[in-house]
Design a protein around this motif. Structure first.
Motif, mmCIF file in Angstrom:
data_model
loop_
_atom_site.group_PDB
_atom_site.id
_atom_site.type_symbol
_atom_site.label_atom_id
_atom_site.label_comp_id
_atom_site.label_asym_id
_atom_site.label_seq_id
_atom_site.Cartn_x
_atom_site.Cartn_y
_atom_site.Cartn_z
ATOM 1 N N GLN A 251 44.347 35.403 26.856
ATOM 2 C CA GLN A 251 44.099 35.996 27.826
ATOM 3 C C GLN A 251 44.921 37.183 27.963
ATOM 4 O O GLN A 251 44.441 38.214 28.323
ATOM 5 C CB GLN A 251 44.651 34.940 29.123
ATOM 6 N N LEU A 252 46.187 37.345 27.345
ATOM 7 C CA LEU A 252 46.710 38.647 27.161
ATOM 8 C C LEU A 252 46.240 39.389 26.483
ATOM 9 O O LEU A 252 45.909 40.755 26.450
ATOM 10 C CB LEU A 252 48.537 38.378 26.558
ATOM 11 N N HIS A 253 45.525 39.017 25.166
ATOM 12 C CA HIS A 253 44.756 39.763 24.217
ATOM 13 C C HIS A 253 43.578 40.101 24.693
ATOM 14 O O HIS A 253 43.205 41.442 24.283
ATOM 15 C CB HIS A 253 44.528 38.937 22.875
ATOM 16 N N GLU A 254 42.847 39.460 25.524
ATOM 17 C CA GLU A 254 41.751 39.865 25.853
ATOM 18 C C GLU A 254 41.864 41.203 27.030
ATOM 19 O O GLU A 254 40.840 42.048 27.081
ATOM 20 C CB GLU A 254 41.091 38.707 26.779
ATOM 21 N N HIS A 255 42.998 41.210 27.598
ATOM 22 C CA HIS A 255 43.114 42.508 28.337
ATOM 23 C C HIS A 255 43.889 43.354 27.635
ATOM 24 O O HIS A 255 44.535 44.603 28.319
ATOM 25 C CB HIS A 255 44.035 41.961 29.539
ATOM 26 N N CYS A 256 44.249 43.162 26.320
ATOM 27 C CA CYS A 256 44.874 44.424 25.294
ATOM 28 C C CYS A 256 46.443 44.515 25.805
ATOM 29 O O CYS A 256 46.955 45.591 25.766
ATOM 30 C CB CYS A 256 44.060 45.596 25.374
ATOM 31 N N VAL A 257 46.792 43.381 25.983
ATOM 32 C CA VAL A 257 48.375 43.564 26.636
ATOM 33 C C VAL A 257 49.229 43.111 25.207
ATOM 34 O O VAL A 257 49.283 42.169 24.572
ATOM 35 C CB VAL A 257 48.841 42.524 27.545
ATOM 36 N N GLU B 42 47.775 42.387 39.425
ATOM 37 C CA GLU B 42 46.365 42.631 39.990
ATOM 38 C C GLU B 42 45.119 42.366 39.185
ATOM 39 O O GLU B 42 44.198 41.843 39.731
ATOM 40 C CB GLU B 42 46.576 44.193 40.430
ATOM 41 N N LEU B 43 45.524 41.982 38.026
ATOM 42 C CA LEU B 43 44.372 41.518 37.158
ATOM 43 C C LEU B 43 44.283 39.791 37.355
ATOM 44 O O LEU B 43 43.432 39.300 36.845
ATOM 45 C CB LEU B 43 44.392 41.980 35.661
ATOM 46 N N GLY B 44 45.168 39.415 37.838
ATOM 47 C CA GLY B 44 45.575 37.887 38.154
ATOM 48 C C GLY B 44 46.136 37.270 36.926
ATOM 49 O O GLY B 44 46.074 36.089 36.959
ATOM 50 N N LEU B 45 46.745 37.980 35.993
ATOM 51 C CA LEU B 45 47.470 37.379 34.959
ATOM 52 C C LEU B 45 48.889 36.751 35.474
ATOM 53 O O LEU B 45 49.372 37.329 36.382
ATOM 54 C CB LEU B 45 47.854 38.400 33.780
ATOM 55 N N PRO B 46 49.335 35.686 34.824
ATOM 56 C CA PRO B 46 50.318 34.963 35.150
ATOM 57 C C PRO B 46 51.859 35.599 34.803
ATOM 58 O O PRO B 46 52.431 35.059 33.993
ATOM 59 C CB PRO B 46 50.210 33.560 34.531
ATOM 60 N N VAL B 47 51.972 36.627 35.500
ATOM 61 C CA VAL B 47 53.414 37.581 35.095
ATOM 62 C C VAL B 47 53.803 37.585 36.713
ATOM 63 O O VAL B 47 53.424 37.592 37.646
ATOM 64 C CB VAL B 47 53.023 38.758 34.553
ATOM 65 N N PRO B 48 55.246 37.818 36.531
ATOM 66 C CA PRO B 48 55.979 37.996 37.620
ATOM 67 C C PRO B 48 55.776 39.282 38.515
ATOM 68 O O PRO B 48 55.498 40.315 37.642
ATOM 69 C CB PRO B 48 57.457 37.872 37.327
ATOM 70 N N ARG B 49 55.603 39.203 39.742
ATOM 71 C CA ARG B 49 55.258 40.401 40.301
ATOM 72 C C ARG B 49 56.448 41.283 40.620
ATOM 73 O O ARG B 49 57.678 40.976 40.994
ATOM 74 C CB ARG B 49 54.882 40.145 41.664
ATOM 75 N N GLN C 171 41.741 30.000 20.387
ATOM 76 C CA GLN C 171 40.544 30.132 19.854
ATOM 77 C C GLN C 171 39.483 29.797 21.066
ATOM 78 O O GLN C 171 38.327 30.347 21.114
ATOM 79 C CB GLN C 171 40.351 29.215 18.718
ATOM 80 N N ALA C 172 39.644 28.721 21.726
ATOM 81 C CA ALA C 172 38.862 28.214 22.870
ATOM 82 C C ALA C 172 38.705 29.277 23.867
ATOM 83 O O ALA C 172 37.788 29.367 24.802
ATOM 84 C CB ALA C 172 39.222 26.814 23.532
ATOM 85 N N GLY C 173 39.657 30.356 24.073
ATOM 86 C CA GLY C 173 39.611 31.191 24.820
ATOM 87 C C GLY C 173 38.653 32.596 24.669
ATOM 88 O O GLY C 173 38.561 33.336 25.234
ATOM 89 N N VAL D 35 49.316 27.108 26.272
ATOM 90 C CA VAL D 35 50.032 28.385 25.703
ATOM 91 C C VAL D 35 49.055 29.044 24.884
ATOM 92 O O VAL D 35 49.045 30.291 25.206
ATOM 93 C CB VAL D 35 51.063 27.861 24.854
ATOM 94 N N GLY D 36 48.063 28.587 23.956
ATOM 95 C CA GLY D 36 47.279 29.588 23.248
ATOM 96 C C GLY D 36 46.363 30.197 23.990
ATOM 97 O O GLY D 36 46.240 31.441 23.964
ATOM 98 N N ALA D 37 45.791 29.365 25.078
ATOM 99 C CA ALA D 37 44.872 29.991 25.900
ATOM 100 C C ALA D 37 45.440 31.366 26.789
ATOM 101 O O ALA D 37 44.882 32.271 27.050
ATOM 102 C CB ALA D 37 44.398 28.910 27.203
#
Length: 239
Positions: free
Chosen positions: A159-165, A101-108, A236-238, A153-155
């Motif tokens: 993205q996961l870390h920005e959402h504390c995953v 629901e956050l739009g992260l690239p994970v399987p539903r 880092q670019a993320g 891959v790094g980005a």
């Protein structure tokens, strides 16, 4: 929209997304059900067999939960029951729903099942299959990734870390590239959302160890240490 429904039959509890599996049937968790309908698309073998099947609304992944390590050799697929909300499949289902629901690239997630047996339970989960996806190890056995792909891959990790995953096992088998060139993360068993901390660097370190291990185990394997600089550049670019 995710339409979570719950069904119970004695010791069995199932959750399912009615929009993804209309006419839900508990037999969906039985590989024989799909085999009898000639709906098995393939399988992979790891800790157990993961089945790829053609569901009513698209391709699905059927996975049974197994213990790992030494205790897994003793208890197999039996887990201590301490409430439905704490079962591994329910927690993974809830986490994946939130991340999707956050739009992260994970399987539903599509459905999950818990079967209680005394003080223990066994569990299964059904997920949407990522179209034309291959894991990083499979790809690197055939070709090198471009700088842009490694940066992606790094980005993704950023993205996961920005959402504390926190991913408990971020290795090169759990990163997938689909047919359109998009990277995904899979296998969120025992993962969660937590406050920022040293675990973030730990996830990066785990992936690097995984790549180094696969380099030793596979010939050919198109990865080199300098590729990690591109991963970190994307991370880092993320920021």
């Amino acid at each position: 929209m995710h339409q979570l429904q719950t069904k119970r039959w004695g010791p069995v509890t199932c959750w399912y997304d009615a929009s993804r599996v209309p006419g839900f049937n508990e037999a969906y968790f039985d590989p024989a059900y799909w085999q009898q309908r000639d709906a098995v698309l393939g399988q992979s073998t790891g800790r157990g067999v993961t089945w790829f099947v053609q569901g009513p609304s698209g391709a699905l992944v059927l996975r049974h939960y197994w213990r790992g390590g030494l205790i897994g050799k003793i208890l197999g697929d039996c887990f201590l029951y301490s409430g439905l909300a704490r079962t591994r499949c329910r927690r993974e289902y809830a986490l994946l729903t939130y991340l999707a629901e956050l739009g992260l690239p994970v399987p539903r997630p599509v459905a999950a099942r818990v079967v209680r047996q005394g003080l223990c339970y066994r569990a299964d989960i059904l997920l949407e299959r990522i179209a034309e996806a291959r894991d990083l190890v499979s790809l690197l056995r055939e070709r090198p990734l471009s700088r842009e792909e490694w940066m992606a891959v790094g980005a993704l990790i950023r993205q996961l870390h920005e959402h504390c995953v926190w991913h408990s096992d971020l290795n090169s088998h759990n990163l997938m590239l689909d047919g359109s060139g998009k990277f995904w993360v899979i296998d969120f068993d025992k993962c969660d959302v937590r406050a920022p901390g040293k675990w973030q660097q730990g996830m990066l370190d785990r992936l690097l160890r995984s790549l180094r291990k696969e380099l030793v185990c596979n010939v050919p394997f198109f990865w080199q240490e300098s590729d990690w600089q591109d991963v970190m550049a994307g991370y880092q670019a993320g920021r």
